[in-house]
Write a protein that holds these residues in place. Structure first.
Motif, PDB file in Angstrom:
ATOM      1  N   LYS A  33       4.480 -12.366  17.508  1.00 18.56           N
ATOM      2  CA  LYS A  33       4.564 -11.738  16.179  1.00 18.56           C
ATOM      3  C   LYS A  33       5.340 -12.567  15.153  1.00 18.56           C
ATOM      4  O   LYS A  33       5.149 -12.413  13.965  1.00 18.56           O
ATOM      5  N   ASN A  34       6.181 -13.476  15.667  1.00 17.95           N
ATOM      6  CA  ASN A  34       6.917 -14.313  14.720  1.00 17.95           C
ATOM      7  C   ASN A  34       6.288 -15.686  14.517  1.00 17.95           C
ATOM      8  O   ASN A  34       6.911 -16.586  13.940  1.00 17.95           O
ATOM      9  N   ASN A  35       5.057 -15.832  14.993  1.00 19.51           N
ATOM     10  CA  ASN A  35       4.339 -17.090  14.742  1.00 19.51           C
ATOM     11  C   ASN A  35       3.677 -17.027  13.372  1.00 19.51           C
ATOM     12  O   ASN A  35       3.277 -15.961  12.912  1.00 19.51           O
ATOM     13  N   LEU A  36       3.542 -18.204  12.780  1.00 24.24           N
ATOM     14  CA  LEU A  36       2.854 -18.255  11.500  1.00 24.24           C
ATOM     15  C   LEU A  36       1.378 -17.957  11.719  1.00 24.24           C
ATOM     16  O   LEU A  36       0.784 -18.373  12.714  1.00 24.24           O
ATOM     17  N   VAL A  37       0.794 -17.259  10.767  1.00 28.38           N
ATOM     18  CA  VAL A  37      -0.619 -16.914  10.878  1.00 28.38           C
ATOM     19  C   VAL A  37      -1.485 -18.179  10.927  1.00 28.38           C
ATOM     20  O   VAL A  37      -2.506 -18.225  11.600  1.00 28.38           O
ATOM     21  N   SER A  38      -1.030 -19.241  10.241  1.00 27.78           N
ATOM     22  CA  SER A  38      -1.819 -20.478  10.231  1.00 27.78           C
ATOM     23  C   SER A  38      -2.002 -21.061  11.635  1.00 27.78           C
ATOM     24  O   SER A  38      -2.921 -21.838  11.880  1.00 27.78           O
TER      25      SER A  38
ATOM     26  N   TYR B  56       0.830  -1.209   0.000  1.00 28.83           N
ATOM     27  CA  TYR B  56       0.000   0.000   0.000  1.00 28.83           C
ATOM     28  C   TYR B  56       0.866   1.261   0.000  1.00 28.83           C
ATOM     29  O   TYR B  56       0.359   2.363   0.153  1.00 28.83           O
ATOM     30  N   GLY B  57       2.173   1.054  -0.157  1.00 28.68           N
ATOM     31  CA  GLY B  57       3.046   2.202  -0.370  1.00 28.68           C
ATOM     32  C   GLY B  57       3.434   2.967   0.888  1.00 28.68           C
ATOM     33  O   GLY B  57       3.848   4.126   0.814  1.00 28.68           O
ATOM     34  N   LEU B  58       3.319   2.350   2.075  1.00 28.33           N
ATOM     35  CA  LEU B  58       3.744   3.021   3.291  1.00 28.33           C
ATOM     36  C   LEU B  58       5.272   3.050   3.369  1.00 28.33           C
ATOM     37  O   LEU B  58       5.934   2.146   2.864  1.00 28.33           O
ATOM     38  N   SER B  59       5.817   4.076   4.028  1.00 28.05           N
ATOM     39  CA  SER B  59       7.277   4.155   4.146  1.00 28.05           C
ATOM     40  C   SER B  59       7.740   3.196   5.253  1.00 28.05           C
ATOM     41  O   SER B  59       6.942   2.720   6.046  1.00 28.05           O
ATOM     42  N   ASP B  60       9.047   2.922   5.264  1.00 28.65           N
ATOM     43  CA  ASP B  60       9.589   1.988   6.249  1.00 28.65           C
ATOM     44  C   ASP B  60       9.289   2.441   7.679  1.00 28.65           C
ATOM     45  O   ASP B  60       8.937   1.623   8.531  1.00 28.65           O
ATOM     46  N   ASP B  61       9.419   3.763   7.917  1.00 30.45           N
ATOM     47  CA  ASP B  61       9.144   4.289   9.259  1.00 30.45           C
ATOM     48  C   ASP B  61       7.681   4.092   9.643  1.00 30.45           C
ATOM     49  O   ASP B  61       7.365   3.673  10.749  1.00 30.45           O
ATOM     50  N   GLU B  62       6.808   4.417   8.686  1.00 34.63           N
ATOM     51  CA  GLU B  62       5.377   4.247   8.952  1.00 34.63           C
ATOM     52  C   GLU B  62       5.065   2.791   9.295  1.00 34.63           C
ATOM     53  O   GLU B  62       4.342   2.511  10.248  1.00 34.63           O
ATOM     54  N   ILE B  63       5.624   1.895   8.489  1.00 31.45           N
ATOM     55  CA  ILE B  63       5.361   0.469   8.724  1.00 31.45           C
ATOM     56  C   ILE B  63       5.841   0.078  10.111  1.00 31.45           C
ATOM     57  O   ILE B  63       5.138  -0.584  10.877  1.00 31.45           O
ATOM     58  N   LYS B  64       7.038   0.547  10.459  1.00 31.06           N
ATOM     59  CA  LYS B  64       7.636   0.176  11.740  1.00 31.06           C
ATOM     60  C   LYS B  64       6.782   0.695  12.910  1.00 31.06           C
ATOM     61  O   LYS B  64       6.377  -0.075  13.791  1.00 31.06           O
ATOM     62  N   ASN B  65       6.452   1.979  12.854  1.00 35.93           N
ATOM     63  CA  ASN B  65       5.669   2.572  13.949  1.00 35.93           C
ATOM     64  C   ASN B  65       4.274   1.967  14.064  1.00 35.93           C
ATOM     65  O   ASN B  65       3.834   1.585  15.144  1.00 35.93           O
ATOM     66  N   LYS B  66       3.615   1.878  12.896  1.00 36.40           N
ATOM     67  CA  LYS B  66       2.245   1.387  12.928  1.00 36.40           C
ATOM     68  C   LYS B  66       2.177  -0.084  13.324  1.00 36.40           C
ATOM     69  O   LYS B  66       1.232  -0.517  13.964  1.00 36.40           O
ATOM     70  N   SER B  67       3.192  -0.859  12.929  1.00 43.01           N
ATOM     71  CA  SER B  67       3.116  -2.275  13.273  1.00 43.01           C
ATOM     72  C   SER B  67       3.369  -2.485  14.768  1.00 43.01           C
ATOM     73  O   SER B  67       2.739  -3.332  15.389  1.00 43.01           O
ATOM     74  N   GLU B  68       4.236  -1.674  15.351  1.00 40.24           N
ATOM     75  CA  GLU B  68       4.426  -1.769  16.806  1.00 40.24           C
ATOM     76  C   GLU B  68       3.135  -1.435  17.543  1.00 40.24           C
ATOM     77  O   GLU B  68       2.705  -2.131  18.472  1.00 40.24           O
ATOM     78  N   GLU B  69       2.512  -0.367  17.069  1.00 36.03           N
ATOM     79  CA  GLU B  69       1.240   0.070  17.641  1.00 36.03           C
ATOM     80  C   GLU B  69       0.190  -1.046  17.546  1.00 36.03           C
ATOM     81  O   GLU B  69      -0.502  -1.368  18.509  1.00 36.03           O
ATOM     82  N   LEU B  70       0.133  -1.633  16.356  1.00 38.77           N
ATOM     83  CA  LEU B  70      -0.865  -2.674  16.100  1.00 38.77           C
ATOM     84  C   LEU B  70      -0.613  -3.918  16.957  1.00 38.77           C
ATOM     85  O   LEU B  70      -1.532  -4.460  17.575  1.00 38.77           O
ATOM     86  N   LEU B  71       0.650  -4.339  17.006  1.00 38.94           N
ATOM     87  CA  LEU B  71       0.986  -5.535  17.780  1.00 38.94           C
ATOM     88  C   LEU B  71       0.641  -5.336  19.254  1.00 38.94           C
ATOM     89  O   LEU B  71       0.148  -6.249  19.920  1.00 38.94           O
ATOM     90  N   THR B  72       0.869  -4.121  19.744  1.00 38.16           N
ATOM     91  CA  THR B  72       0.552  -3.829  21.143  1.00 38.16           C
ATOM     92  C   THR B  72      -0.967  -3.849  21.355  1.00 38.16           C
ATOM     93  O   THR B  72      -1.465  -4.439  22.309  1.00 38.16           O
ATOM     94  N   LYS B  73      -1.674  -3.214  20.428  1.00 37.31           N
ATOM     95  CA  LYS B  73      -3.131  -3.134  20.564  1.00 37.31           C
ATOM     96  C   LYS B  73      -3.771  -4.525  20.565  1.00 37.31           C
ATOM     97  O   LYS B  73      -4.646  -4.826  21.371  1.00 37.31           O
ATOM     98  N   LEU B  74      -3.306  -5.376  19.673  1.00 36.44           N
ATOM     99  CA  LEU B  74      -3.895  -6.719  19.575  1.00 36.44           C
ATOM    100  C   LEU B  74      -3.250  -7.694  20.569  1.00 36.44           C
ATOM    101  O   LEU B  74      -3.615  -8.855  20.620  1.00 36.44           O
ATOM    102  N   LYS B  75      -2.280  -7.209  21.330  1.00 38.30           N
ATOM    103  CA  LYS B  75      -1.500  -8.048  22.260  1.00 38.30           C
ATOM    104  C   LYS B  75      -0.806  -9.207  21.514  1.00 38.30           C
ATOM    105  O   LYS B  75      -0.791 -10.341  21.953  1.00 38.30           O
ATOM    106  N   PHE B  76      -0.277  -8.899  20.359  1.00 39.50           N
ATOM    107  CA  PHE B  76       0.392  -9.906  19.540  1.00 39.50           C
ATOM    108  C   PHE B  76       1.915  -9.821  19.634  1.00 39.50           C
ATOM    109  O   PHE B  76       2.617 -10.513  18.898  1.00 39.50           O
ATOM    110  N   ASN B  77       2.423  -8.933  20.546  1.00 39.38           N
ATOM    111  CA  ASN B  77       3.867  -8.744  20.606  1.00 39.38           C
ATOM    112  C   ASN B  77       4.660 -10.035  20.798  1.00 39.38           C
ATOM    113  O   ASN B  77       5.674 -10.260  20.147  1.00 39.38           O
ATOM    114  N   GLU B  78       4.139 -10.871  21.705  1.00 44.09           N
ATOM    115  CA  GLU B  78       4.844 -12.118  22.034  1.00 44.09           C
ATOM    116  C   GLU B  78       4.876 -13.099  20.854  1.00 44.09           C
ATOM    117  O   GLU B  78       5.784 -13.901  20.735  1.00 44.09           O
TER     118      GLU B  78
END
Lengths: 372, 250
Positions: free
Chosen positions: B134-139, B110-132
């Motif tokens: 994050k390296n698991n397969l989605v399956s 979707y054309g986001l910059s590296d910084d945007e991706i980094k910041n937003k993904s940290e935010e998202l992982l925290t919100k969904l409590k997925f930090n722990e």
């Protein structure tokens, strides 16, 4: 460009995560190159030979010796009647029966003329044909020996004969492996380039992920390049593995240059991947894709001149081979490896494969739609 | 008047899709305002998915007009796509990629910059409590978690509108509740939500709903107004009343 970079990253993550696929990409060329050149050997050896010797003379024994001293024939039966010998043929204990008539030696000495009968088991027409032609050569040779023995002392040069002496160019020892291995390299590159690409794209369709891509701003050409580049690279990796294996196992070093091989392969893969992409637009499920891909693979291989020489095919089949990109790569790689042909000699092949690349990719781009 | 029309982000006029003789969507018209939650209801086969696919630009309409986030769906498809998010009926993230890899990929295309991706993904992982994880397969995730991730990725690039096609089917009630919290949060951030659902309790959460029967919109209003109009106590009853008229066989 940036989007393409992300797309390629994702493709490689998926491919490399698929451990079985990675192992297969490495193992398939190695295994096929170890097994197939031996299995697909057209040199016929160990032909089961039965002899009906009605003469039991010095000359008949000499003739039989002549046969058994080559590596091609094994004497499995020695009979004095036709009945027993034919029984062997029926039981598949004999491929070839030679019948030596009763007056073999007499006729040969007195009348300088005699006959030998050959019966071949033609269930496998190819074996039978080769067995008969080997026999002809051996008998001709025997005939010459006799002539020299008889004619020379008299010093009469009665019959002028033409002696044929032949040299096999490009593959002096007629080693069948030199013929089959380059062809197998093409087969392996084709397998990876065509089959894997097709199935990979259809998997995105089946999983529904392609819909997610279609609603994204990812451009059509980015999707296509993102799918083709990884398999283009994998195709060249497989080719490299095949080169290494064939050098180690068979000592095959191209007489021509590696550059020509890789240049041709690079263009060939573009053509093939375009075709794979086209097929993937036709199929909705991986099962359909497999079936369509398999159908084309069979035609590619059988009409590609890998095993059966194209020159032996009927005209209509020869025409079909001209529509088969695989046949051009097989011919080209054999010319490069065995003959040392360069780009100049292969200009026709290069031209045609570039044409294939253009046609297939145009077709693919035309039939792949983000919007239905 | 002028001010309110500025706020309209989806405007559909007589939109129609025919497959041969079969009219899947028959001249539907409606408007959706900014930050609204618009419920798009209908029985199976009523034409909801076909309608959504036309709005998000992956299916060409037979006739009619539609304007999404200010862009025409015929001529400005690529601009439409930049401004919308979409979550389909089928789960459609990459199962063989990890949570982080999926986030990076969708951020990237979707054309986001590296910084945007980094910041937003940290935010998202925290919100969904997925930090722990994050390296698991989605399956390896439970369905409800996958759906929350899919929704978060559909709005990761901050689109103007997000289209959700039965986002909660097969998800347990608690996760559904959490899912709707995410939807409310998105509307607070100014994202318009266009959602189809089979759950009538979810329909009550919408600002306005439309009920589609046999390719046509039979009712369109806020849940309260609809109940008044049909003199029924629940959306469920209204849906049943209208959907029963369907002549299409499932």
């Amino acid at each position: 460009m940036r989007q393409l970079k992300f797309f390629l990253k994702k493709e490689f993550q998926q491919i490399l995560r698929n451990k079985l696929l990675v192992r297969l990409i490495v193992a398939v060329p190695i295994v096929q190159l170890i097994i197939l050149p031996f299995a697909a050997n057209y040199e016929i050896q160990n032909i089961k030979l039965c002899v009906i010797d009605n003469d039991k003379s010095e000359y008949s024994r000499k003739l039989i010796n002549k046969f058994t001293s080559t590596n091609y024939f094994i004497l499995t039966g020695y009979f004095s009647s036709q009945k027993e010998a034919l029984h062997y043929l029926e039981k598949d204990k004999a491929d070839l029966i030679i019948e030596i008539p009763k007056s073999f030696e007499n006729d040969l000495i007195r009348e300088s003329e005699t006959k030998v009968f050959i019966n071949a088991n033609a269930i496998n027409g190819q074996t039978a044909g080769l067995a008969v032609s080997y026999s002809n050569a051996i008998i001709r040779d025997f005939n010459n020996d006799v002539r020299i023995e008889w004619i020379q002392p008299m010093r009469i040069n009665s019959i002028p004969t033409i002696e044929i002496s032949s040299t096999n160019w490009f593959n002096p020892k007629m080693n069948y492996k030199y013929f089959i291995v380059p062809g197998l390299m093409v087969l392996l590159v084709t397998l990876v380039g065509f089959l894997l690409t097709t199935i990979n794209i259809v998997k995105e369709k089946e999983d529904g992920t392609i819909e997610q891509l279609n609603v994204s701003p990812l451009k059509k050409h980015q999707f296509i390049l993102g799918k083709l580049i990884p398999f283009w690279i994998i195709g060249l990796v497989v080719l490299t593995i095949a080169q290494i294996v064939s050098f180690i196992l068979y000592g095959i070093v191209p007489a021509g240059s590696y550059l020509t091989i890789y240049l041709f392969a690079a263009i060939y893969l573009v053509a093939l991947l375009g075709f794979g992409l086209f097929v993937s637009t036709l199929a909705e499920t991986q099962q359909q894709a497999m079936f369509i891909a398999y159908f084309f693979m069979m035609i590619f291989i059988l009409l590609g001149g890998l095993f059966a020489p194209i020159e032996n095919m009927p005209d209509w089949a020869q025409f079909l081979t001209r529509l088969n990109p695989v046949s051009y790569f097989i011919e080209a790689i054999r010319m490069i490896i065995l003959k040392g042909s360069g780009i100049n000699e292969l200009s026709k092949h290069f031209g045609i494969i570039i044409l294939f690349a253009l046609i297939f990719n145009t077709l693919a781009i035309y039939s792949y739609h983000k919007t239905k | 008047m002028i001010k309110s029309s500025e706020n309209i982000v989806i405007s559909v006029n007589e939109l129609t899709k025919k497959f041969g003789d079969f009219t899947a969507v028959n001249r539907i018209s409606f408007e959706v305002k900014e930050s609204e939650i618009f419920g798009f209801l209908g029985a199976n086969g009523a034409g909801k998915t076909t309608a959504i696919k036309m709005l998000i630009g992956i299916l060409k309409p037979t006739s009619g007009k539609a304007n999404i986030a200010g862009f025409d769906i015929y001529t400005e498809t690529e601009n439409v796509k930049k401004n919308i998010g979409y979550m389909s009926q089928k789960f459609s993230l990459y199962e063989d990629l990890t949570i982080s890899e999926n986030i990076n990929f969708f951020g990237g295309i979707y054309g986001l910059s590296d910084d945007e991706i980094k910041n937003k993904s940290e935010e998202l992982l925290t919100k969904l409590k997925f930090n722990e994880i994050k390296n698991n397969l989605v399956s390896s995730l439970p369905l409800g978690w996958k759906q929350k991730l899919a929704f978060s990725l559909a709005i990761f690039h901050s689109p103007k509108i997000v289209f959700l096609d039965e986002p909660t089917s097969g998800v347990d009630p608690i996760t559904r509740r959490q899912f709707w919290d995410l939807i409310y949060e998105a509307t607070n951030n100014g994202i318009t939500v266009f959602v189809t659902t089979h759950y009538m309790d979810e329909a009550e959460y919408c600002n306005r709903i439309s009920i589609m029967v046999d390719g046509e919109i039979e009712a369109l209003d806020s849940p309260i107004n609809l109940k008044d109009k049909f003199k029924l106590n629940s959306i469920d009853d209204i849906f049943y009343l209208l959907a029963r008229k369907s002549k299409r066989k499932e």
